[in-house]
Design an enzyme around this catalytic site. Structure first.
Site, short mmCIF file in Angstrom:
data_model
loop_
_atom_site.label_atom_id
_atom_site.label_comp_id
_atom_site.label_asym_id
_atom_site.label_seq_id
_atom_site.Cartn_x
_atom_site.Cartn_y
_atom_site.Cartn_z
N TYR A 42 -13.01 7.06 -13.65
CA TYR A 42 -13.10 5.83 -12.86
C TYR A 42 -13.71 4.69 -13.68
O TYR A 42 -13.08 3.62 -13.81
CB TYR A 42 -13.89 6.10 -11.58
CG TYR A 42 -13.98 4.91 -10.65
CD1 TYR A 42 -12.89 4.49 -9.89
CD2 TYR A 42 -15.16 4.17 -10.55
CE1 TYR A 42 -12.98 3.39 -9.04
CE2 TYR A 42 -15.26 3.08 -9.70
CZ TYR A 42 -14.16 2.69 -8.95
OH TYR A 42 -14.25 1.59 -8.12
N ASP A 44 0.85 -1.19 0.00
CA ASP A 44 0.00 0.00 0.00
C ASP A 44 0.89 1.24 0.00
O ASP A 44 2.05 1.19 0.42
CB ASP A 44 -0.92 0.03 1.23
CG ASP A 44 -2.19 0.84 1.01
OD1 ASP A 44 -3.28 0.24 0.90
OD2 ASP A 44 -2.08 2.09 0.93
N LYS A 50 -11.82 1.11 -14.95
CA LYS A 50 -12.30 -0.23 -14.57
C LYS A 50 -12.76 -1.02 -15.80
O LYS A 50 -12.58 -2.23 -15.86
CB LYS A 50 -13.42 -0.11 -13.54
CG LYS A 50 -12.97 0.50 -12.20
CD LYS A 50 -11.95 -0.37 -11.46
CE LYS A 50 -11.70 0.12 -10.04
NZ LYS A 50 -10.72 -0.68 -9.31
N1 LIG Z 1 -15.92 0.86 -2.11
C1 LIG Z 1 -16.64 0.61 -3.17
O1 LIG Z 1 -17.85 0.88 -3.23
C2 LIG Z 1 -16.01 -0.06 -4.37
C3 LIG Z 1 -16.86 -0.50 -5.40
C4 LIG Z 1 -16.31 -1.12 -6.50
C5 LIG Z 1 -14.95 -1.29 -6.58
N2 LIG Z 1 -14.14 -0.84 -5.56
C6 LIG Z 1 -12.72 -1.04 -5.72
O2 LIG Z 1 -12.24 -1.77 -4.61
C7 LIG Z 1 -10.85 -1.49 -4.43
C8 LIG Z 1 -10.61 -1.19 -2.96
O3 LIG Z 1 -11.34 -0.02 -2.62
P1 LIG Z 1 -11.87 0.28 -1.14
O4 LIG Z 1 -13.30 0.56 -1.27
O5 LIG Z 1 -11.38 -0.74 -0.22
O6 LIG Z 1 -11.17 1.70 -0.92
P2 LIG Z 1 -10.19 2.25 0.21
O7 LIG Z 1 -9.98 3.67 -0.13
O8 LIG Z 1 -10.70 1.90 1.56
O9 LIG Z 1 -8.85 1.42 -0.02
C9 LIG Z 1 -8.04 1.62 -1.15
C10 LIG Z 1 -6.61 1.34 -0.76
O10 LIG Z 1 -5.79 1.51 -1.96
C11 LIG Z 1 -4.62 2.22 -1.56
N3 LIG Z 1 -4.06 2.99 -2.67
C12 LIG Z 1 -4.61 4.06 -3.30
N4 LIG Z 1 -3.75 4.57 -4.18
C13 LIG Z 1 -2.63 3.81 -4.12
C14 LIG Z 1 -1.38 3.86 -4.78
N5 LIG Z 1 -1.07 4.83 -5.65
N6 LIG Z 1 -0.45 2.91 -4.50
C15 LIG Z 1 -0.72 1.95 -3.57
N7 LIG Z 1 -1.88 1.87 -2.88
C16 LIG Z 1 -2.83 2.79 -3.17
C17 LIG Z 1 -5.10 3.18 -0.47
O11 LIG Z 1 -4.02 3.68 0.31
C18 LIG Z 1 -6.08 2.33 0.30
O12 LIG Z 1 -5.45 1.64 1.37
C19 LIG Z 1 -10.53 -0.34 -5.36
O13 LIG Z 1 -9.90 -0.84 -6.52
C20 LIG Z 1 -11.90 0.22 -5.70
O14 LIG Z 1 -11.92 0.87 -6.95
C21 LIG Z 1 -14.65 -0.23 -4.46
#
Ligand SMILES: NC(=O)c1ccc[n+]([C@@H]2O[C@H](COP(=O)([O-])OP(=O)(O)OC[C@H]3O[C@@H](n4cnc5c(N)ncnc54)[C@H](O)[C@@H]3O)[C@@H](O)[C@H]2O)c1
Length: 284
Positions: free
Chosen positions: A155, A33, A159
């Site tokens: 976004y 991370d 994806k």
């Molecule tokens: N939360 C939702 O509703 C949702 C829905 C569909 C998809 N997603 C996808 O799920 C995945 C996880 O998201 P989440 O909801 O847990 O979000 P979150 O923000 O809680 O976690 C995302 C993590 O990615 C890390 N990150 C961001 N940029 C980074 C970088 N440049 N290098 C390394 N690490 C990096 C952040 O530090 C964080 O710990 C993402 O790919 C997101 O697009 C989330």
């Protein structure tokens, strides 16, 4: 048997829930991370990805059984494309040789999104799939500069490109041919820090409902997505190949309807009894 897994975005949300689940199952997890973890690296830059791959190879001794490229951003800024597409693809490409070296059911999965079903900017998706990071980032910067409404295309475009990359690559010699299932999950709205602001107000929830219909059980918890990711990288997953598995409370079925196969329809000149006498098909 205990496996060695790599999870990106492990400091928060879905990645954190997955790391917790896999550790509880007795596996070793190397968390990557930008904030904190076993390997701290910025996956939005080429240099950061190289550092991330080197760091994981050091930590693991070069043998990895599963990689979950999950880190992501959901902001109307160009960096979203750098992390979500190039961060995931570059990291997986970098670790693929170490996966292939595993004799214990190597697996890879990415966290995509139901946002793949939303409108995208096709030239950006194509630049990503061409592997042309400079062109993609230049297009992304132009979209960002046009303001948040246009920037909102970043976004879903990142994806859509990611899920298409998974389909494009999964059947090839370096993945399927090397015995490595490569898949994606496509979550609907998950309660994590990424969505906390949007889900906190009535107005935000109404806005989300208009683009992400979730008739089955509403919003997800991070643990519910983590369970699916854990299965997709487990030894049990032997034949799921190149899929984006929507775990979305029904947004895919509501938005795309019942026929996602029509691309394959070509008219076949057949006359059945159905057309003439009984009203029933003559054969199935
Ligand atoms: N939360 C939702 O509703 C949702 C829905 C569909 C998809 N997603 C996808 O799920 C995945 C996880 O998201 P989440 O909801 O847990 O979000 P979150 O923000 O809680 O976690 C995302 C993590 O990615 C890390 N990150 C961001 N940029 C980074 C970088 N440049 N290098 C390394 N690490 C990096 C952040 O530090 C964080 O710990 C993402 O790919 C997101 O697009 C989330």
């Amino acid at each position: 048997m205990a496996r060695t897994y790599v999870v990106t975005g492990a400091a928060s949300g879905i990645g954190q829930a997955l790391a917790t689940l896999l550790r509880r199952q007795g596996h070793r997890v190397i968390g990557v991370d930008v904030r904190s973890g076993d390997v701290v690296a910025d996956l939005s830059t080429r240099r950061g990805r190289e550092d991330a791959v080197d760091g994981v190879l050091d930590e693991s001794g070069g043998r990895i059984d599963g990689v979950v490229a999950n880190a992501g951003l959901a902001l109307p800024v160009a960096q979203t494309v750098a992390v979500n597409y190039f961060g995931a693809v570059g990291f997986l490409d970098g670790l693929r040789p170490a996966l292939a070296a595993s004799s214990r059911a190597p697996r890879a999965v990415v966290t995509s999104s139901m946002a793949t079903l939303m409108p995208v900017h096709p030239p950006l998706v194509e630049a990503c799939l061409d592997g042309d990071e400079d062109r993609a980032m230049s297009i992304a910067a132009d979209l960002e500069a046009m303001g948040p409404e246009v920037g909102a295309l970043l976004y879903p475009s990142s994806k859509r490109a990611l899920s298409r990359w998974v389909r494009r690559m999964a059947g090839r010699p370096q993945w399927a041919g090397a015995g490595i299932p490569l898949n994606a999950v496509g979550p609907g709205i998950v309660r994590t820090p990424m969505t906390a602001e949007m889900t906190a107000t009535e107005e935000g929830r109404a806005g989300l409902a208009s683009v992400v219909p979730m008739p089955l059980n509403g919003y997800l918890e991070a643990e519910q997505v983590a369970s699916l990711l854990a299965w997709l990288v487990s030894e049990e997953n032997t034949h799921v190949c190149g899929q984006t598995v929507y775990v979305d409370g029904g947004s895919d079925v509501v938005l795309r309807g019942d026929d996602v196969w029509s691309w394959h329809d070509t008219p076949v000149p057949v006359t059945t009894a159905h057309d003439t006498v009984t009203g029933q098909p003559a054969s199935v």
